[in-house]
Design an enzyme around this catalytic site. Structure first.
Site, PDB file in Angstrom:
ATOM      1  N   LYS A  13      16.547   2.428   4.606  1.00 15.59           N
ATOM      2  CA  LYS A  13      15.997   2.099   5.931  1.00 15.59           C
ATOM      3  C   LYS A  13      15.446   0.675   5.974  1.00 15.59           C
ATOM      4  O   LYS A  13      15.744  -0.067   6.900  1.00 15.59           O
ATOM      5  CB  LYS A  13      14.852   3.058   6.313  1.00 15.59           C
ATOM      6  CG  LYS A  13      15.250   4.478   6.564  1.00 15.59           C
ATOM      7  CD  LYS A  13      14.103   5.256   7.200  1.00 15.59           C
ATOM      8  CE  LYS A  13      12.847   5.313   6.350  1.00 15.59           C
ATOM      9  NZ  LYS A  13      12.966   6.067   5.096  1.00 15.59           N
ATOM     10  N   ARG A  88       7.295  10.350  11.485  1.00 14.21           N
ATOM     11  CA  ARG A  88       7.597  11.153  10.302  1.00 14.21           C
ATOM     12  C   ARG A  88       7.185  12.612  10.477  1.00 14.21           C
ATOM     13  O   ARG A  88       7.427  13.425   9.576  1.00 14.21           O
ATOM     14  CB  ARG A  88       6.858  10.583   9.096  1.00 14.21           C
ATOM     15  CG  ARG A  88       7.696   9.655   8.223  1.00 14.21           C
ATOM     16  CD  ARG A  88       6.797   9.203   7.108  1.00 14.21           C
ATOM     17  NE  ARG A  88       7.437   8.772   5.908  1.00 14.21           N
ATOM     18  CZ  ARG A  88       7.733   7.510   5.628  1.00 14.21           C
ATOM     19  NH1 ARG A  88       7.541   6.564   6.505  1.00 14.21           N
ATOM     20  NH2 ARG A  88       8.242   7.191   4.458  1.00 14.21           N
ATOM     21  N   ARG A 127      14.506   0.959  -7.568  1.00 12.92           N
ATOM     22  CA  ARG A 127      13.618   0.102  -6.770  1.00 12.92           C
ATOM     23  C   ARG A 127      12.261  -0.033  -7.470  1.00 12.92           C
ATOM     24  O   ARG A 127      11.671  -1.101  -7.490  1.00 12.92           O
ATOM     25  CB  ARG A 127      13.427   0.712  -5.375  1.00 12.92           C
ATOM     26  CG  ARG A 127      12.559  -0.112  -4.464  1.00 12.92           C
ATOM     27  CD  ARG A 127      12.618   0.412  -3.047  1.00 12.92           C
ATOM     28  NE  ARG A 127      11.875   1.654  -2.888  1.00 12.92           N
ATOM     29  CZ  ARG A 127      11.888   2.397  -1.778  1.00 12.92           C
ATOM     30  NH1 ARG A 127      12.638   2.047  -0.748  1.00 12.92           N
ATOM     31  NH2 ARG A 127      11.177   3.492  -1.689  1.00 12.92           N
ATOM     32  N   ARG A 133       6.854  -0.862  -6.760  1.00 13.64           N
ATOM     33  CA  ARG A 133       6.052  -0.101  -5.799  1.00 13.64           C
ATOM     34  C   ARG A 133       5.386   1.056  -6.521  1.00 13.64           C
ATOM     35  O   ARG A 133       6.038   1.803  -7.237  1.00 13.64           O
ATOM     36  CB  ARG A 133       6.958   0.425  -4.671  1.00 13.64           C
ATOM     37  CG  ARG A 133       6.841  -0.387  -3.414  1.00 13.64           C
ATOM     38  CD  ARG A 133       7.757   0.120  -2.355  1.00 13.64           C
ATOM     39  NE  ARG A 133       7.378   1.451  -1.875  1.00 13.64           N
ATOM     40  CZ  ARG A 133       7.870   1.981  -0.764  1.00 13.64           C
ATOM     41  NH1 ARG A 133       8.740   1.303  -0.041  1.00 13.64           N
ATOM     42  NH2 ARG A 133       7.504   3.179  -0.374  1.00 13.64           N
ATOM     43  N   ARG A 144       7.718  12.872  -2.408  1.00 12.85           N
ATOM     44  CA  ARG A 144       8.097  12.238  -1.133  1.00 12.85           C
ATOM     45  C   ARG A 144       9.334  12.899  -0.533  1.00 12.85           C
ATOM     46  O   ARG A 144       9.446  13.053   0.684  1.00 12.85           O
ATOM     47  CB  ARG A 144       8.298  10.730  -1.336  1.00 12.85           C
ATOM     48  CG  ARG A 144       6.946  10.013  -1.420  1.00 12.85           C
ATOM     49  CD  ARG A 144       7.047   8.628  -1.973  1.00 12.85           C
ATOM     50  NE  ARG A 144       7.909   7.769  -1.197  1.00 12.85           N
ATOM     51  CZ  ARG A 144       8.552   6.724  -1.705  1.00 12.85           C
ATOM     52  NH1 ARG A 144       8.433   6.423  -2.977  1.00 12.85           N
ATOM     53  NH2 ARG A 144       9.296   5.985  -0.940  1.00 12.85           N
TER      54      ARG A 144
HETATM   55  P1  AMP Z   1       7.670   3.909   3.478  1.00 12.59           P
HETATM   56  O1  AMP Z   1       7.449   2.481   3.114  1.00 12.59           O
HETATM   57  O2  AMP Z   1       8.155   4.086   4.883  1.00 12.59           O
HETATM   58  O3  AMP Z   1       8.536   4.627   2.468  1.00 12.59           O
HETATM   59  O4  AMP Z   1       6.241   4.629   3.430  1.00 12.59           O
HETATM   60  C1  AMP Z   1       5.482   4.664   2.246  1.00 12.59           C
HETATM   61  C2  AMP Z   1       4.342   5.661   2.386  1.00 12.59           C
HETATM   62  O5  AMP Z   1       3.508   5.275   3.495  1.00 12.59           O
HETATM   63  C3  AMP Z   1       4.762   7.092   2.704  1.00 12.59           C
HETATM   64  O6  AMP Z   1       5.090   7.818   1.535  1.00 12.59           O
HETATM   65  C4  AMP Z   1       3.500   7.625   3.387  1.00 12.59           C
HETATM   66  O7  AMP Z   1       2.487   7.900   2.426  1.00 12.59           O
HETATM   67  C5  AMP Z   1       3.038   6.420   4.189  1.00 12.59           C
HETATM   68  N1  AMP Z   1       3.635   6.400   5.554  1.00 12.59           N
HETATM   69  C6  AMP Z   1       4.493   5.480   6.063  1.00 12.59           C
HETATM   70  N2  AMP Z   1       4.815   5.767   7.331  1.00 12.59           N
HETATM   71  C7  AMP Z   1       4.146   6.913   7.636  1.00 12.59           C
HETATM   72  C8  AMP Z   1       4.081   7.741   8.796  1.00 12.59           C
HETATM   73  N3  AMP Z   1       4.802   7.457   9.901  1.00 12.59           N
HETATM   74  N4  AMP Z   1       3.282   8.844   8.740  1.00 12.59           N
HETATM   75  C9  AMP Z   1       2.561   9.140   7.658  1.00 12.59           C
HETATM   76  N5  AMP Z   1       2.592   8.421   6.519  1.00 12.59           N
HETATM   77  C10 AMP Z   1       3.370   7.317   6.499  1.00 12.59           C
END
Ligand code: AMP
Length: 189
Positions: A13, A88, A127, A133, A144
């Site tokens: 994404k 989400r 990654r 990360r 996740r």
């Molecule tokens: P991402 O970078 O989109 O993979 O997000 C990394 C982490 O941020 C996720 O595993 C969640 O802990 C948190 N996160 C990101 N977007 C959301 C969302 N829309 N709702 C809740 N937690 C989020």
């Protein structure tokens, strides 16, 4: 153009989002990036989000919805935006619908990138080695993916029921996936 990009962690994404926003000159809104930046700057949002993110859990809806509410009214969103990592949960999707109604706007595309679980784990582990990360370790990745299946898959169904979901194969090179997304977005399906 107001796009939601959905897909499991590791589906590509973030990479695809950057290319799409450059192509269409729209704002890139990644809730994950915003919260990682908040953690790096030790802001109140960062301290609220950190413990959830470290475990691979979702940050509570109220926090993320407030963040999006503030972000969507920024001037750079006037020309359009791409939401990467939001919504989400179904509650977030419903809140987004309400926010958009209030802004007199609607989504133009909801795109989902589909990739099988074994490929996802492999990609995220790689990654983690490259980007460092903190939520890219094996135990956190597995959580996740579980969180995605439990809480985010219903969001896919939510948009599918509204008949506005574009489900695309997320396998292949960055360029191949990008071409698929651009073709689908331009065709409006
Ligand atoms: P991402 O970078 O989109 O993979 O997000 C990394 C982490 O941020 C996720 O595993 C969640 O802990 C948190 N996160 C990101 N977007 C959301 C969302 N829309 N709702 C809740 N937690 C989020």
């Amino acid at each position: 153009m107001r796009i939601v990009l959905l897909g499991p962690p590791g589906a590509g994404k973030g990479t695809q989002a950057k290319l799409i926003v450059t192509q269409f000159k729209i704002a890139h809104i990644s809730t994950g990036d915003i919260m990682r930046e908040a953690i790096a700057k030790s802001t109140p949002l960062g301290s609220q989000a950190k413990s959830f993110m470290d475990k691979g859990e979702l940050v509570p809806d109220s926090i993320v919805i407030d963040l999006i509410k503030d972000r969507l009214v920024q001037p750079d969103c006037a020309m359009g935006f791409l939401l990467d990592g939001f919504p989400r949960t179904v509650a977030q999707a419903e809140a987004l619908d309400k926010l958009l109604v209030n802004l007199n706007k609607s989504l133009t595309h909801v795109v989902k990138l589909s990739v099988s679980d074994d490929v996802l784990v492999d990609r995220i582990l790689r990654r983690g080695t490259i980007g460092g990360r903190s939520d890219d370790s094996l135990a956190v990745i597995k959580n996740r993916l579980k969180v995605y299946n439990d809480q985010t898959k219903p969001v896919v169904d939510y948009y599918d029921n509204k008949r506005c979901l574009i489900d695309l194969n997320g396998l292949g090179t960055v360029e191949e996936v990008q071409a698929r997304i651009l073709a689908a977005v331009k065709a409006g399906r």
